[in-house]
Design a protein around this motif. Structure first.
Motif, PDB file in Angstrom:
ATOM      1  N   TYR A  88      49.482  73.020  31.325  1.00  0.00           N
ATOM      2  CA  TYR A  88      49.532  74.470  31.139  1.00  0.00           C
ATOM      3  C   TYR A  88      50.299  75.054  32.310  1.00  0.00           C
ATOM      4  N   CYS A  89      51.264  75.906  32.010  1.00  0.00           N
ATOM      5  CA  CYS A  89      52.093  76.538  33.036  1.00  0.00           C
ATOM      6  C   CYS A  89      51.975  78.053  32.873  1.00  0.00           C
ATOM      7  N   SER A  90      51.314  78.699  33.820  1.00  0.00           N
ATOM      8  CA  SER A  90      51.062  80.136  33.719  1.00  0.00           C
ATOM      9  C   SER A  90      52.316  80.978  33.934  1.00  0.00           C
ATOM     10  N   SER A  91      53.248  80.483  34.720  1.00  0.00           N
ATOM     11  CA  SER A  91      54.441  81.263  35.058  1.00  0.00           C
ATOM     12  C   SER A  91      55.627  80.980  34.143  1.00  0.00           C
ATOM     13  N   GLY A  92      55.569  79.874  33.404  1.00  0.00           N
ATOM     14  CA  GLY A  92      56.715  79.453  32.608  1.00  0.00           C
ATOM     15  C   GLY A  92      57.760  78.722  33.429  1.00  0.00           C
ATOM     16  N   LYS A  93      57.468  78.509  34.732  1.00  0.00           N
ATOM     17  CA  LYS A  93      58.405  77.827  35.626  1.00  0.00           C
ATOM     18  C   LYS A  93      57.668  76.759  36.430  1.00  0.00           C
ATOM     19  N   LEU A  94      58.390  75.701  36.759  1.00  0.00           N
ATOM     20  CA  LEU A  94      57.871  74.642  37.619  1.00  0.00           C
ATOM     21  C   LEU A  94      58.781  74.486  38.822  1.00  0.00           C
ATOM     22  N   ARG A  95      58.249  73.850  39.851  1.00  0.00           N
ATOM     23  CA  ARG A  95      59.107  73.414  40.949  1.00  0.00           C
ATOM     24  C   ARG A  95      58.597  72.067  41.447  1.00  0.00           C
ATOM     25  N   ALA A  96      59.528  71.281  41.963  1.00  0.00           N
ATOM     26  CA  ALA A  96      59.183  69.961  42.488  1.00  0.00           C
ATOM     27  C   ALA A  96      58.560  70.114  43.869  1.00  0.00           C
ATOM     28  N   GLY A 114      52.277  79.091  28.873  1.00  0.00           N
ATOM     29  CA  GLY A 114      52.159  78.233  27.705  1.00  0.00           C
ATOM     30  C   GLY A 114      51.754  76.824  28.088  1.00  0.00           C
ATOM     31  N   THR A 115      51.331  76.091  27.073  1.00  0.00           N
ATOM     32  CA  THR A 115      50.994  74.685  27.258  1.00  0.00           C
ATOM     33  C   THR A 115      52.143  73.849  26.731  1.00  0.00           C
ATOM     34  N   TRP A 116      52.540  72.882  27.521  1.00  0.00           N
ATOM     35  CA  TRP A 116      53.701  72.049  27.217  1.00  0.00           C
ATOM     36  C   TRP A 116      53.314  70.589  27.133  1.00  0.00           C
ATOM     37  N   SER A 117      53.889  69.915  26.157  1.00  0.00           N
ATOM     38  CA  SER A 117      53.822  68.457  26.114  1.00  0.00           C
ATOM     39  C   SER A 117      55.002  67.952  26.916  1.00  0.00           C
ATOM     40  N   VAL A 118      54.815  66.812  27.574  1.00  0.00           N
ATOM     41  CA  VAL A 118      55.898  66.238  28.361  1.00  0.00           C
ATOM     42  C   VAL A 118      55.884  64.716  28.206  1.00  0.00           C
ATOM     43  N   ARG A 119      57.072  64.184  28.079  1.00  0.00           N
ATOM     44  CA  ARG A 119      57.273  62.732  28.101  1.00  0.00           C
ATOM     45  C   ARG A 119      58.189  62.452  29.288  1.00  0.00           C
ATOM     46  N   VAL A 120      57.760  61.523  30.141  1.00  0.00           N
ATOM     47  CA  VAL A 120      58.562  61.183  31.310  1.00  0.00           C
ATOM     48  C   VAL A 120      58.881  59.693  31.263  1.00  0.00           C
ATOM     49  N   VAL A 121      60.150  59.381  31.477  1.00  0.00           N
ATOM     50  CA  VAL A 121      60.594  57.991  31.558  1.00  0.00           C
ATOM     51  C   VAL A 121      61.264  57.794  32.914  1.00  0.00           C
ATOM     52  N   SER A 122      61.234  56.564  33.403  1.00  0.00           N
ATOM     53  CA  SER A 122      61.809  56.291  34.711  1.00  0.00           C
ATOM     54  C   SER A 122      62.490  54.930  34.717  1.00  0.00           C
ATOM     55  N   ALA A 123      63.577  54.834  35.463  1.00  0.00           N
ATOM     56  CA  ALA A 123      64.312  53.590  35.645  1.00  0.00           C
ATOM     57  C   ALA A 123      64.653  53.435  37.126  1.00  0.00           C
ATOM     58  N   GLY A 124      65.010  52.212  37.531  1.00  0.00           N
ATOM     59  CA  GLY A 124      65.398  51.945  38.912  1.00  0.00           C
ATOM     60  C   GLY A 124      64.230  51.736  39.851  1.00  0.00           C
TER      61      GLY A 124
END
Length: 151
Positions: A88-96, A114-124
Motif C-alpha cells: 500500500y502506497c499512501s502518496s502514490g510515490k516511492l523512493r529507494a 493505492g495498493t499495488w501488486s509487484v513482481r521483482v526479478v533480479s540477475a547478476g
C-alpha cells in the motif's frame, strides 16, 4: 492485455547487503528502513515498504521500474531470483533507500493512494557477490520491478 504506462531506470545504492523501496511520505511508514530489516528472503514486505536482500555487500545496483495498468507477463530473460508482493502506497510515490537513508529521486506509481501488486526479478547476483568481495561494482546486479494496481 496489459499496457505499459511508464518505465523508470535508476541506480540503487546497496550497503550491508540491503536496500528498500519505501513510500515517499515517511509519515505513513510506521517503521522506516532499515528498521526491522532482517537479511534472508530476496523480498520482504513491511507496511509502506519493500525490503530487498542483495547478493553483494556494498555496490550500486541497476533498478528498472515498470508501471502497468494490469498484470504484465514476466520479463523475458534469465533471472536469479523472483518474488511477488503487495504494497500500500499512501502518496502514490516511492523512493529507494539504502542503510544510510533515502536516495535522490522519486518513482511515481500514481497520483494518489493505492495498493499495488509487484513482481521483482533480479540477475547478476552471483557475479556481484564475487565482485563486491574485492571492490564496489556498479550495475552488475540488476532488478526489474513491475507494478500494477491491485484489482
Amino acid at each position: 492485455m496489459a499496457n505499459l504506462i511508464r518505465r523508470h531506470e535508476t541506480p540503487v545504492e546497496v550497503d550491508f547487503g540491503a536496500w528498500a523501496l519505501q513510500d515517499w511520505d515517511d509519515t505513513q511508514v510506521p517503521v522506516m528502513f532499515p528498521g526491522d530489516f532482517e537479511p534472508g528472503p530476496f523480498l520482504s514486505t513491511r507496511e509502506g515498504r519493500l525490503d530487498f536482500t542483495s547478493a553483494g555487500h556494498t555496490h550500486t545496483a541497476a533498478l528498472t521500474v515498470e508501471i502497468w495498468d494490469a498484470e504484465p507477463a514476466v520479463p523475458a530473460g534469465r533471472w536469479d531470483a523472483t518474488a511477488e508482493a503487495n504494497v500500500y502506497c499512501s502518496s502514490g510515490k516511492l523512493r529507494a533507500w539504502s542503510m544510510a537513508g533515502p536516495t535522490p529521486g522519486t518513482i511515481e506509481l500514481s497520483d494518489g493512494p493505492g495498493t499495488w501488486s509487484v513482481r521483482v526479478v533480479s540477475a547478476g547476483r552471483r557475479q556481484v557477490a564475487e565482485l563486491a568481495a574485492h571492490g564496489v561494482p556498479e550495475g552488475v546486479e540488476q532488478y526489474t520491478a513491475q507494478f500494477w494496481p491491485e484489482p
